[in-house]
Design a protein around this motif. Sequence first.
Motif: not given
Length: 168
Positions: A100-115
């Motif tokens: 999945x090299x082409x997709x490694x620039x895609x952002x992923x949203x993280x909403x956790x208790x820490x950040x």
Amino acid sequence: MSLHSHLENLVTYNTWVSEQLVTWLEKYPEELLLQEHPSSFSSIAKSLKHISDTQRYWSAIIRETAIPEFDYIPQYVDVKAEMKNLVTEAWHLEAYVKENLAGMGEPVLIESQWFSSNFPKSEYLQHMLIHTTYHRGQIVTIGHNVDVVKAPMLDYNFWNVMRQQGGQ
């Protein structure tokens, strides 16, 4: 070198270094790996578990799979299971990134208790590698204090030079 080649190198290195760490630690009795010594994680076993958990967490983020549950302050560590988890997850992550090299620039949203963050997968991968490198260094340092010695060379540059010379 392209970004894709660099990412391939990073995940291949991660698998190699995980295997090197486990191969080294397997030579020692479990009681030495469980022996307490002051550090951010108080034994080689707990540090190993943290590396394994961290890799599983970031791999799940990158692969967009369910986030695993962890015992953040374990009372007991199954050393053999954590060694297996570490190497197995490195293999999974390596396969995913290479496919999945082409997709490694895609952002992923993280909403956790820490950040909260919304970075590209490649940045989460880089963070995971830097973070686990830090804790591998702690394992080597703890090892010097509990007679787990003669750590193999675990540096990225060592791996890269050996790979280019056909030794890895």
